[in-house]
Design a protein around this motif. Structure first.
Motif, PDB file in Angstrom:
ATOM      1  N   GLY A 103     116.837  26.280 -25.904  1.00 21.74           N
ATOM      2  CA  GLY A 103     115.597  26.897 -26.367  1.00 21.74           C
ATOM      3  C   GLY A 103     115.297  26.413 -27.774  1.00 21.74           C
ATOM      4  N   ALA A 104     115.120  27.348 -28.695  1.00 20.29           N
ATOM      5  CA  ALA A 104     114.839  27.000 -30.090  1.00 20.29           C
ATOM      6  C   ALA A 104     116.110  26.885 -30.919  1.00 20.29           C
ATOM      7  CB  ALA A 104     113.908  28.051 -30.696  1.00 20.29           C
ATOM      8  N   ARG A 105     117.272  27.100 -30.315  1.00 21.66           N
ATOM      9  CA  ARG A 105     118.540  27.094 -31.048  1.00 21.66           C
ATOM     10  C   ARG A 105     119.251  25.761 -30.917  1.00 21.66           C
ATOM     11  NH1 ARG A 105     121.496  31.844 -28.353  1.00 21.66           N
ATOM     12  NH2 ARG A 105     123.244  30.797 -29.344  1.00 21.66           N
ATOM     13  N   VAL A 106     119.891  25.350 -31.998  1.00 23.95           N
ATOM     14  CA  VAL A 106     120.757  24.169 -31.999  1.00 23.95           C
ATOM     15  C   VAL A 106     122.178  24.686 -32.150  1.00 23.95           C
ATOM     16  CG1 VAL A 106     121.379  22.036 -33.185  1.00 23.95           C
ATOM     17  CG2 VAL A 106     118.974  22.716 -33.030  1.00 23.95           C
ATOM     18  N   LEU A 107     123.001  24.419 -31.154  1.00 26.67           N
ATOM     19  CA  LEU A 107     124.373  24.940 -31.139  1.00 26.67           C
ATOM     20  C   LEU A 107     125.373  23.831 -31.415  1.00 26.67           C
ATOM     21  CD1 LEU A 107     124.130  27.031 -27.847  1.00 26.67           C
ATOM     22  CD2 LEU A 107     123.850  27.864 -30.181  1.00 26.67           C
ATOM     23  N   ILE A 108     126.324  24.116 -32.277  1.00 29.38           N
ATOM     24  CA  ILE A 108     127.469  23.232 -32.440  1.00 29.38           C
ATOM     25  C   ILE A 108     128.419  23.577 -31.304  1.00 29.38           C
ATOM     26  CG2 ILE A 108     129.427  22.637 -33.910  1.00 29.38           C
ATOM     27  CD1 ILE A 108     127.640  23.466 -36.295  1.00 29.38           C
ATOM     28  N   PRO A 109     128.775  22.588 -30.476  1.00 28.22           N
ATOM     29  CA  PRO A 109     129.604  22.895 -29.311  1.00 28.22           C
ATOM     30  C   PRO A 109     130.917  23.584 -29.685  1.00 28.22           C
ATOM     31  CG  PRO A 109     128.767  20.670 -29.194  1.00 28.22           C
ATOM     32  CD  PRO A 109     128.443  21.179 -30.564  1.00 28.22           C
ATOM     33  N   ASP A 110     131.211  24.635 -28.963  1.00 28.11           N
ATOM     34  CA  ASP A 110     132.426  25.417 -29.137  1.00 28.11           C
ATOM     35  C   ASP A 110     133.083  25.497 -27.760  1.00 28.11           C
ATOM     36  OD1 ASP A 110     133.745  28.242 -28.816  1.00 28.11           O
ATOM     37  OD2 ASP A 110     133.717  27.833 -30.980  1.00 28.11           O
ATOM     38  N   PRO A 111     134.399  25.399 -27.677  1.00 26.05           N
ATOM     39  CA  PRO A 111     135.051  25.460 -26.358  1.00 26.05           C
ATOM     40  C   PRO A 111     134.690  26.703 -25.554  1.00 26.05           C
ATOM     41  CG  PRO A 111     136.639  24.800 -28.036  1.00 26.05           C
ATOM     42  CD  PRO A 111     135.376  25.183 -28.753  1.00 26.05           C
ATOM     43  N   GLN A 112     134.276  27.780 -26.224  1.00 22.55           N
ATOM     44  CA  GLN A 112     133.939  29.022 -25.519  1.00 22.55           C
ATOM     45  C   GLN A 112     132.497  29.064 -25.007  1.00 22.55           C
ATOM     46  OE1 GLN A 112     136.419  31.104 -24.790  1.00 22.55           O
ATOM     47  NE2 GLN A 112     137.686  29.616 -25.870  1.00 22.55           N
ATOM     48  N   HIS A 113     131.627  28.170 -25.500  1.00 20.76           N
ATOM     49  CA  HIS A 113     130.242  28.156 -25.026  1.00 20.76           C
ATOM     50  C   HIS A 113     130.202  27.851 -23.534  1.00 20.76           C
ATOM     51  CE1 HIS A 113     128.552  27.255 -29.259  1.00 20.76           C
ATOM     52  NE2 HIS A 113     128.306  28.516 -28.945  1.00 20.76           N
ATOM     53  N   VAL A 114     129.315  28.532 -22.840  1.00 22.85           N
ATOM     54  CA  VAL A 114     129.125  28.318 -21.405  1.00 22.85           C
ATOM     55  C   VAL A 114     127.853  27.501 -21.214  1.00 22.85           C
ATOM     56  CG1 VAL A 114     128.702  29.465 -19.198  1.00 22.85           C
ATOM     57  CG2 VAL A 114     130.333  30.452 -20.817  1.00 22.85           C
ATOM     58  N   LEU A 115     127.938  26.449 -20.415  1.00 22.76           N
ATOM     59  CA  LEU A 115     126.784  25.602 -20.139  1.00 22.76           C
ATOM     60  C   LEU A 115     125.804  26.335 -19.232  1.00 22.76           C
ATOM     61  CD1 LEU A 115     128.747  22.294 -19.524  1.00 22.76           C
ATOM     62  CD2 LEU A 115     127.349  22.848 -21.521  1.00 22.76           C
ATOM     63  N   THR A 116     124.510  26.194 -19.521  1.00 23.84           N
ATOM     64  CA  THR A 116     123.483  26.836 -18.704  1.00 23.84           C
ATOM     65  C   THR A 116     122.434  25.811 -18.308  1.00 23.84           C
ATOM     66  OG1 THR A 116     122.130  27.481 -20.600  1.00 23.84           O
ATOM     67  CG2 THR A 116     123.807  29.047 -19.896  1.00 23.84           C
ATOM     68  N   GLY A 117     121.712  26.100 -17.236  1.00 24.18           N
ATOM     69  CA  GLY A 117     120.608  25.250 -16.818  1.00 24.18           C
ATOM     70  C   GLY A 117     119.562  25.202 -17.912  1.00 24.18           C
ATOM     71  N   GLY A 118     118.996  24.035 -18.158  1.00 22.97           N
ATOM     72  CA  GLY A 118     118.001  23.866 -19.201  1.00 22.97           C
ATOM     73  C   GLY A 118     118.580  23.465 -20.545  1.00 22.97           C
ATOM     74  N   ASP A 119     119.916  23.521 -20.700  1.00 22.52           N
ATOM     75  CA  ASP A 119     120.529  23.064 -21.945  1.00 22.52           C
ATOM     76  C   ASP A 119     120.252  21.576 -22.120  1.00 22.52           C
ATOM     77  OD1 ASP A 119     121.659  25.501 -22.544  1.00 22.52           O
ATOM     78  OD2 ASP A 119     123.718  24.911 -22.045  1.00 22.52           O
ATOM     79  N   GLU A 120     119.865  21.192 -23.326  1.00 19.93           N
ATOM     80  CA  GLU A 120     119.761  19.772 -23.657  1.00 19.93           C
ATOM     81  C   GLU A 120     121.059  19.391 -24.340  1.00 19.93           C
ATOM     82  OE1 GLU A 120     116.064  18.199 -25.352  1.00 19.93           O
ATOM     83  OE2 GLU A 120     115.244  20.208 -25.008  1.00 19.93           O
ATOM     84  N   LEU A 121     121.792  18.485 -23.752  1.00 18.95           N
ATOM     85  CA  LEU A 121     123.091  18.069 -24.278  1.00 18.95           C
ATOM     86  C   LEU A 121     122.943  16.691 -24.915  1.00 18.95           C
ATOM     87  CD1 LEU A 121     125.269  19.004 -21.169  1.00 18.95           C
ATOM     88  CD2 LEU A 121     124.699  20.434 -23.131  1.00 18.95           C
ATOM     89  N   LEU A 122     123.405  16.562 -26.153  1.00 24.42           N
ATOM     90  CA  LEU A 122     123.391  15.280 -26.840  1.00 24.42           C
ATOM     91  C   LEU A 122     124.831  14.795 -26.985  1.00 24.42           C
ATOM     92  CD1 LEU A 122     120.737  16.052 -29.540  1.00 24.42           C
ATOM     93  CD2 LEU A 122     120.568  14.279 -27.823  1.00 24.42           C
ATOM     94  N   PHE A 123     125.061  13.564 -26.556  1.00 27.94           N
ATOM     95  CA  PHE A 123     126.389  12.962 -26.584  1.00 27.94           C
ATOM     96  C   PHE A 123     126.352  11.658 -27.359  1.00 27.94           C
ATOM     97  CE2 PHE A 123     126.359  15.317 -22.617  1.00 27.94           C
ATOM     98  CZ  PHE A 123     127.630  15.862 -22.540  1.00 27.94           C
ATOM     99  N   VAL A 124     127.466  11.322 -27.970  1.00 28.50           N
ATOM    100  CA  VAL A 124     127.724   9.956 -28.399  1.00 28.50           C
ATOM    101  C   VAL A 124     128.716   9.438 -27.373  1.00 28.50           C
ATOM    102  CG1 VAL A 124     128.709   8.465 -30.167  1.00 28.50           C
ATOM    103  CG2 VAL A 124     127.277  10.405 -30.834  1.00 28.50           C
ATOM    104  N   ALA A 125     128.347   8.323 -26.743  1.00 30.33           N
ATOM    105  CA  ALA A 125     129.169   7.831 -25.636  1.00 30.33           C
ATOM    106  C   ALA A 125     129.190   6.312 -25.606  1.00 30.33           C
ATOM    107  CB  ALA A 125     128.625   8.359 -24.304  1.00 30.33           C
ATOM    108  N   ALA A 126     130.309   5.776 -25.160  1.00 25.73           N
ATOM    109  CA  ALA A 126     130.393   4.342 -24.908  1.00 25.73           C
ATOM    110  C   ALA A 126     129.508   4.037 -23.701  1.00 25.73           C
ATOM    111  CB  ALA A 126     131.838   3.937 -24.631  1.00 25.73           C
ATOM    112  N   PRO A 127     128.746   2.941 -23.737  1.00 28.12           N
ATOM    113  CA  PRO A 127     127.842   2.630 -22.629  1.00 28.12           C
ATOM    114  C   PRO A 127     128.530   2.572 -21.267  1.00 28.12           C
ATOM    115  CG  PRO A 127     127.354   1.224 -24.494  1.00 28.12           C
ATOM    116  CD  PRO A 127     128.610   1.981 -24.837  1.00 28.12           C
ATOM    117  N   ASP A 128     129.778   2.106 -21.220  1.00 25.78           N
ATOM    118  CA  ASP A 128     130.466   2.015 -19.933  1.00 25.78           C
ATOM    119  C   ASP A 128     130.886   3.387 -19.395  1.00 25.78           C
ATOM    120  OD1 ASP A 128     132.388   2.284 -21.955  1.00 25.78           O
ATOM    121  OD2 ASP A 128     133.917   1.207 -20.802  1.00 25.78           O
TER     122      ASP A 128
END
Length: 147
Positions: A103-128
């Protein structure tokens, strides 16, 4: 040329350059004095693509040093990991969940956070690793990640 002059003549420690035309993107590299190239057309097309594609991994930015990209995925409501705690997910190697936009919140990922539908997840990832990440976050109906 300006980037090269900034780097060599004026000793600018970090040069960030904007790429206006995608065909010129190959010029914006370390040999021309550019540390980070930001492609406006690529960002715009990625944002448009992201707006119409929930559940698809979208590459927003490729980092020029190292083999990594900033990628985004909006979790579909029927994604396999909806309802799963972040700490319980076996993320692919060479990937890092950077932030969750809920929604309007930016969350720093915490192991206790539960993923929900509609979450926008930003990753740094190797292309492979992007295909593994896409599969892990895909809807339950596919063979992708399970809880």
């Amino acid at each position: 040329m300006v980037s090269l002059l900034a780097k060599t003549e004026y000793g600018v420690p970090r040069v960030v350059a904007r790429v206006n035309h995608p065909k010129n993107e190959w010029l914006f590299n370390e040999s021309w004095g550019v540390d980070v190239a930001v492609s406006t057309p690529r960002l715009m097309s990625a944002l448009v693509e992201e707006a119409v594609s929930v559940g698809d991994l979208v590459r927003l930015l490729r980092f020029s040093h190292g083999e990594a990209s900033l990628v985004e995925l909006t979790m579909p409501d029927d994604a396999a990991l909806v309802g799963t705690r972040i700490g319980d997910v076996a993320w692919p190697p060479n990937t890092a969940l950077v932030t969750i936009i809920r929604g309007a919140r930016v969350l720093i990922p915490d192991p206790q956070h539960v993923l929900t539908g509609g979450d926008e997840l930003l990753f740094v990832a190797a292309p492979d690793r992007e295909p593994q990440l896409q599969e892990l976050l895909s809807p339950r109906t596919s063979s992708g990640g399970s809880r």
